[in-house]
Design a protein around this motif. Structure first.
Motif, mmCIF file in Angstrom:
data_model
loop_
_atom_site.group_PDB
_atom_site.id
_atom_site.type_symbol
_atom_site.label_atom_id
_atom_site.label_comp_id
_atom_site.label_asym_id
_atom_site.label_seq_id
_atom_site.Cartn_x
_atom_site.Cartn_y
_atom_site.Cartn_z
ATOM 1 N N GLY A 131 5.622 -1.988 11.918
ATOM 2 C CA GLY A 131 5.858 -3.231 11.192
ATOM 3 C C GLY A 131 7.343 -3.421 10.962
ATOM 4 N N THR A 132 7.688 -4.514 10.321
ATOM 5 C CA THR A 132 9.089 -4.734 9.984
ATOM 6 C C THR A 132 9.470 -3.873 8.791
ATOM 7 O OG1 THR A 132 8.618 -6.524 8.412
ATOM 8 C CG2 THR A 132 8.850 -7.135 10.742
ATOM 9 N N GLU A 133 10.772 -3.740 8.545
ATOM 10 C CA GLU A 133 11.225 -2.977 7.386
ATOM 11 C C GLU A 133 10.635 -3.542 6.099
ATOM 12 O OE1 GLU A 133 15.436 -2.632 7.218
ATOM 13 O OE2 GLU A 133 15.608 -1.673 9.196
ATOM 14 N N ARG A 134 10.622 -4.861 5.990
ATOM 15 C CA ARG A 134 10.092 -5.492 4.786
ATOM 16 C C ARG A 134 8.604 -5.195 4.614
ATOM 17 N NH1 ARG A 134 10.576 -11.963 3.239
ATOM 18 N NH2 ARG A 134 9.474 -11.824 1.230
ATOM 19 N N GLN A 135 7.847 -5.239 5.695
ATOM 20 C CA GLN A 135 6.417 -4.944 5.602
ATOM 21 C C GLN A 135 6.177 -3.498 5.200
ATOM 22 O OE1 GLN A 135 5.417 -6.240 9.599
ATOM 23 N NE2 GLN A 135 4.266 -7.995 8.814
ATOM 24 N N ILE A 136 6.880 -2.579 5.821
ATOM 25 C CA ILE A 136 6.677 -1.165 5.542
ATOM 26 C C ILE A 136 7.038 -0.827 4.097
ATOM 27 C CG2 ILE A 136 7.520 1.160 6.097
ATOM 28 C CD1 ILE A 136 7.716 0.220 9.017
ATOM 29 N N MET A 137 8.000 -1.540 3.521
ATOM 30 C CA MET A 137 8.386 -1.294 2.142
ATOM 31 C C MET A 137 7.420 -1.922 1.135
ATOM 32 S SD MET A 137 10.883 0.775 2.084
ATOM 33 C CE MET A 137 11.305 0.634 0.344
ATOM 34 N N ASP A 138 6.408 -2.624 1.623
ATOM 35 C CA ASP A 138 5.334 -3.128 0.765
ATOM 36 C C ASP A 138 4.251 -2.052 0.709
ATOM 37 O OD1 ASP A 138 3.126 -4.283 -0.380
ATOM 38 O OD2 ASP A 138 3.060 -6.029 0.943
ATOM 39 N N PRO A 139 4.023 -1.404 -0.456
ATOM 40 C CA PRO A 139 3.057 -0.303 -0.523
ATOM 41 C C PRO A 139 1.663 -0.684 -0.038
ATOM 42 C CG PRO A 139 4.426 -0.292 -2.486
ATOM 43 C CD PRO A 139 4.757 -1.560 -1.737
ATOM 44 N N ALA A 140 1.214 -1.905 -0.332
ATOM 45 C CA ALA A 140 -0.123 -2.317 0.110
ATOM 46 C C ALA A 140 -0.186 -2.410 1.631
ATOM 47 C CB ALA A 140 -0.503 -3.654 -0.528
ATOM 48 N N TYR A 141 0.861 -2.937 2.251
ATOM 49 C CA TYR A 141 0.927 -3.002 3.717
ATOM 50 C C TYR A 141 0.928 -1.593 4.299
ATOM 51 C CZ TYR A 141 2.773 -3.828 8.402
ATOM 52 O OH TYR A 141 2.949 -3.855 9.760
ATOM 53 N N ALA A 142 1.792 -0.733 3.763
ATOM 54 C CA ALA A 142 1.928 0.620 4.307
ATOM 55 C C ALA A 142 0.604 1.375 4.222
ATOM 56 C CB ALA A 142 3.027 1.376 3.555
ATOM 57 N N ALA A 143 -0.081 1.255 3.086
ATOM 58 C CA ALA A 143 -1.369 1.930 2.934
ATOM 59 C C ALA A 143 -2.399 1.337 3.895
ATOM 60 C CB ALA A 143 -1.850 1.807 1.491
ATOM 61 N N GLY A 144 -2.417 0.011 4.021
ATOM 62 C CA GLY A 144 -3.392 -0.625 4.888
ATOM 63 C C GLY A 144 -3.247 -0.213 6.338
ATOM 64 N N ILE A 145 -2.027 -0.140 6.815
ATOM 65 C CA ILE A 145 -1.825 0.212 8.212
ATOM 66 C C ILE A 145 -2.096 1.703 8.452
ATOM 67 C CG2 ILE A 145 0.633 0.831 8.368
ATOM 68 C CD1 ILE A 145 -1.189 -1.871 10.430
ATOM 69 N N PHE A 146 -1.872 2.529 7.423
ATOM 70 C CA PHE A 146 -2.257 3.942 7.533
ATOM 71 C C PHE A 146 -3.764 4.057 7.691
ATOM 72 C CE2 PHE A 146 -3.880 7.867 5.791
ATOM 73 C CZ PHE A 146 -3.098 8.827 6.403
ATOM 74 N N TYR A 147 -4.520 3.366 6.839
ATOM 75 C CA TYR A 147 -5.980 3.424 6.927
ATOM 76 C C TYR A 147 -6.492 2.869 8.256
ATOM 77 C CZ TYR A 147 -6.339 4.578 1.934
ATOM 78 O OH TYR A 147 -6.253 5.193 0.710
ATOM 79 N N ALA A 148 -5.814 1.836 8.770
ATOM 80 C CA ALA A 148 -6.235 1.265 10.051
ATOM 81 C C ALA A 148 -6.202 2.307 11.155
ATOM 82 C CB ALA A 148 -5.343 0.080 10.405
ATOM 83 N N HIS A 149 -5.173 3.127 11.139
ATOM 84 C CA HIS A 149 -5.066 4.175 12.156
ATOM 85 C C HIS A 149 -5.977 5.358 11.847
ATOM 86 C CE1 HIS A 149 -1.801 3.058 15.028
ATOM 87 N NE2 HIS A 149 -1.738 2.080 14.143
ATOM 88 N N LEU A 150 -6.136 5.681 10.575
ATOM 89 C CA LEU A 150 -7.038 6.777 10.223
ATOM 90 C C LEU A 150 -8.470 6.449 10.645
ATOM 91 C CD1 LEU A 150 -7.449 9.505 8.787
ATOM 92 C CD2 LEU A 150 -7.822 8.214 6.663
ATOM 93 N N ALA A 151 -8.869 5.189 10.490
ATOM 94 C CA ALA A 151 -10.225 4.781 10.849
ATOM 95 C C ALA A 151 -10.510 4.967 12.337
ATOM 96 C CB ALA A 151 -10.456 3.322 10.452
ATOM 97 N N LYS A 152 -9.478 5.018 13.154
ATOM 98 C CA LYS A 152 -9.646 5.199 14.593
ATOM 99 C C LYS A 152 -9.755 6.671 15.000
ATOM 100 C CE LYS A 152 -7.418 2.650 17.462
ATOM 101 N NZ LYS A 152 -6.318 2.011 18.240
ATOM 102 N N VAL A 153 -9.514 7.583 14.058
ATOM 103 C CA VAL A 153 -9.614 9.017 14.353
ATOM 104 C C VAL A 153 -11.090 9.414 14.303
ATOM 105 C CG1 VAL A 153 -9.006 11.344 13.607
ATOM 106 C CG2 VAL A 153 -7.335 9.486 13.399
ATOM 107 N N PRO A 154 -11.660 9.887 15.398
ATOM 108 C CA PRO A 154 -13.084 10.235 15.400
ATOM 109 C C PRO A 154 -13.425 11.316 14.371
ATOM 110 C CG PRO A 154 -12.211 10.146 17.648
ATOM 111 C CD PRO A 154 -11.035 10.078 16.713
#
Length: 331
Positions: free
Chosen positions: A121-144
């Motif tokens: 994401g952009t620097e501004r997006q990554i510095m938004d805690p809700a964005y950062a957490a959401g994108i972490f979960y998005a990738h975690l959900a793809k881990v079998p």
């Protein structure tokens, strides 16, 4: 003309003792300042305990508490189980100490030290805690079968860290935090609630906006943000937060049944998550009182515990047993 006599031994001794005492006082003052800033040792801060009156505990600053509450809210809002929240919290503890930092290795930023150059994401997006957490979960959900993996393995599949074993040491603290911040542990989180000098938005409108930010709205979905072709999942099927305000009080309805939501929690657990989320954000949002399920947290004296509240007729929880979390803000 005679030479001046040297400083008498007694006077020299008094001078040495005075300088030593001055250095000790300076050290104590510096220690107290550091403790106040970091939230340690009885200074401004929050605490989670594993059981009333004792047990395992974890003490952290209001900033860390608010960030941890956001991570938990984003996870449960997307139907992720408690194990996912534990993995996310352990990862953020290792990567940033639950602080939304503006620096890191190369271009790493934020709670999870995500890198714009790697498509997070952009620097501004990554510095938004809700964005950062959401994108972490998005990738975690793809881990079998991530929920069945050792925590350090699941976290590493997302982070690709150079020190994959480091996540494991945070699992006990992350488990304790996740239990409180997903509502599995009731009345487990307390804060002293001293207002932050940096707080810019307060009052019921600020509380409702923060609730929507963490629980009821997916800003990433609105902007179509993706990482490696993976969109951040919608908060559905978890219910959105609806809140009404009268004066300084924000009321969030929570049914008291045992029915479970998309992340497997009962509605009572959801109520405790909302209540403890409010306490975690009490410094930033200047929240003075939180009530739910017959218990009440109040800023200031006695803010280290949740107290039982009673009606004028002596029944416990008259104010807060009607299926709602009540959040009272400051002036």
């Amino acid at each position: 003309m005679s030479e001046p006599s040297p400083t008498p031994p007694k006077r020299r001794g008094r001078l040495v003792r005075f300088l030593a005492a001055l250095l000790v006082l300076c050290g104590v003052a510096a220690y107290l300042v550091v403790q106040y800033i970091t939230g340690g040792g009885g200074a401004r801060g929050c605490e989670v305990v594993s059981s009333p009156g004792g047990g395992t505990s974890y003490r952290f600053t209001p900033e860390q508490a608010a960030n941890a509450a956001t991570i938990a809210a984003v996870g449960t809002g997307r139907g992720m189980p408690g194990r996912a929240v534990t993995i996310a919290l352990a990862t953020a503890l290792q990567e940033s100490g639950l602080r939304n930092i503006e620096h890191g290795d190369r271009d790493s930023l934020g709670l999870f030290q995500q890198r714009p150059s790697q498509g997070w994401g952009t620097e501004r997006q990554i510095m938004d805690p809700a964005y950062a957490a959401g994108i972490f979960y998005a990738h975690l959900a793809k881990v079998p079968d991530y929920a069945d993996l050792p925590l350090t393995v699941a976290a590493q599949r997302v982070q690709r860290s150079g020190y994959p074993e480091a996540y494991a040491k945070h699992e006990p603290d992350a488990t304790l935090l996740a239990a409180a911040l997903t509502g599995q542990a009731a009345a487990a989180l307390t804060c002293d609630g001293r207002p932050e000098h940096t707080a810019t938005a307060t009052g019921p409108d600020a509380v409702r906006a923060a609730l929507i930010r963490d629980f009821g709205r997916d800003a990433l979905q609105e902007t179509g943000a993706e990482v490696g072709g993976t969109p951040v999942p919608s908060p559905s099927p978890a219910p959105s937060v609806t809140a009404t305000a009268h004066g300084r009080t924000v009321t969030v309805p929570v049914a008291g049944s045992a029915r479970r939501d998309g992340s497997g929690r009962t509605e009572r657990e959801r109520g405790w998550q909302l209540a403890q989320w409010a306490v975690a954000n009490s410094s930033a949002l200047r929240i003075e009182r939180v009530s739910y399920a017959g218990r009440q947290w109040t800023v200031g004296s006695g803010s280290d515990q949740w107290r039982t509240v009673r009606s004028s007729g002596g029944a416990a929880g008259a104010e807060s047993s009607a299926g709602a979390v009540r959040i009272v803000t400051g002036h």
